[in-house]
Scaffold this motif. Structure first.
Motif, PDB file in Angstrom:
ATOM      1  N   THR A 110      12.333  15.145 -33.309  1.00 42.01           N
ATOM      2  CA  THR A 110      13.241  15.506 -34.395  1.00 42.01           C
ATOM      3  C   THR A 110      14.675  15.533 -33.865  1.00 42.01           C
ATOM      4  N   VAL A 158       8.382   9.946 -40.296  1.00 42.29           N
ATOM      5  CA  VAL A 158       9.578  10.322 -41.044  1.00 42.29           C
ATOM      6  C   VAL A 158       9.904   9.153 -41.970  1.00 42.29           C
ATOM      7  N   ILE A 203       9.180  14.146 -44.514  1.00 38.38           N
ATOM      8  CA  ILE A 203       8.326  14.312 -43.337  1.00 38.38           C
ATOM      9  C   ILE A 203       6.861  14.260 -43.749  1.00 38.38           C
ATOM     10  N   TYR A 230       9.822  21.557 -40.130  1.00 30.21           N
ATOM     11  CA  TYR A 230      10.396  20.235 -39.837  1.00 30.21           C
ATOM     12  C   TYR A 230      11.625  19.947 -40.699  1.00 30.21           C
TER      13      TYR A 230
END
Length: 208
Positions: free
Chosen positions: A27, A37, A47, A92
């Motif tokens: 990330t 992604v 995500i 995320y």
């Protein structure tokens, strides 16, 4: 297997790695690695993470005993809930600048997901509250086809804008050309007039 299942769905929907999605990359703010992604057409990100709770489910599909199936169904739901909560804690959506505020948690078969819902009727609602959306392969395919259509429409809009700009440039060039050609005509007429005047001088004055 779950990750490969997702990849096959993304490619079936028309998405291409490196353009429409990124696989297993860190990330922007940590070393966490979501499975996929997705790049959306508005430059935001979605995500997707694969989970495969199979321990209780593998026992469930081997038994026909009603009570045992009921127990194993609830156990399977508990495993799914545990993975959902674990995924939620990673947050995320906070590890990317322009990510949608949720994660799509994909179970690689329809049976895994629907059995989990049978054993825990609050599972989906609780997942939404934790920003984790439980998803089956079929639902994911439909979602990714919408994403691909968004990219297609965006490309069409960009192409249309490029055509409009090219048309404007062509009109400007054509206008300049027309003006130059008009000037050629004006000077051409002057040249004819000068030639006639010179010929008349020659005949009437120089030649005699």
């Amino acid at each position: 297997w779950g990750e490969l299942k997702i990849r096959s769905i993304l490619e079936l929907a028309g998405l291409k790695e490196g353009i429409h999605f990124i696989y297993n990359k860190k990330t922007e703010t940590s070393s966490d690695r979501p499975d996929y992604v997705i790049n959306l057409s508005d430059d935001k990100k979605l995500i997707i993470d694969s989970k495969f709770p199979f321990t209780a489910f593998s026992e469930l599909i081997k038994t026909d005993h009603p009570e045992e199936r009921k127990i194993l169904t609830k156990k399977h739901s508990s495993e799914v809930r545990s993975q959902m909560e674990s995924l939620s804690k990673k947050e995320y959506w906070n590890q990317y600048k322009d990510a949608a505020p949720c994660v799509i948690m994909v179970l690689p078969t329809e049976e895994l997901l629907y059995t989990a819902f049978q054993g825990d009727e609050n599972l989906y609602k609780d997942g939404v509250e934790k920003n984790v959306y439980l998803c089956s392969p079929l639902n994911l395919l439909a979602m990714m086809q919408v994403v691909y259509q968004g990219h297609t429409n965006m490309n069409l809009n960009e192409n249309a804008q490029n055509i409009i700009l090219a048309a404007k440039e062509l009109l400007n060039v054509a206008s300049t050309f027309a003006e130059d050609f008009r000037k050629i005509g004006v000077h051409g007429q002057k040249l004819v007039d000068f030639q006639r005047k010179a010929a008349k001088n020659y005949e009437n004055q120089l030649k005699p």
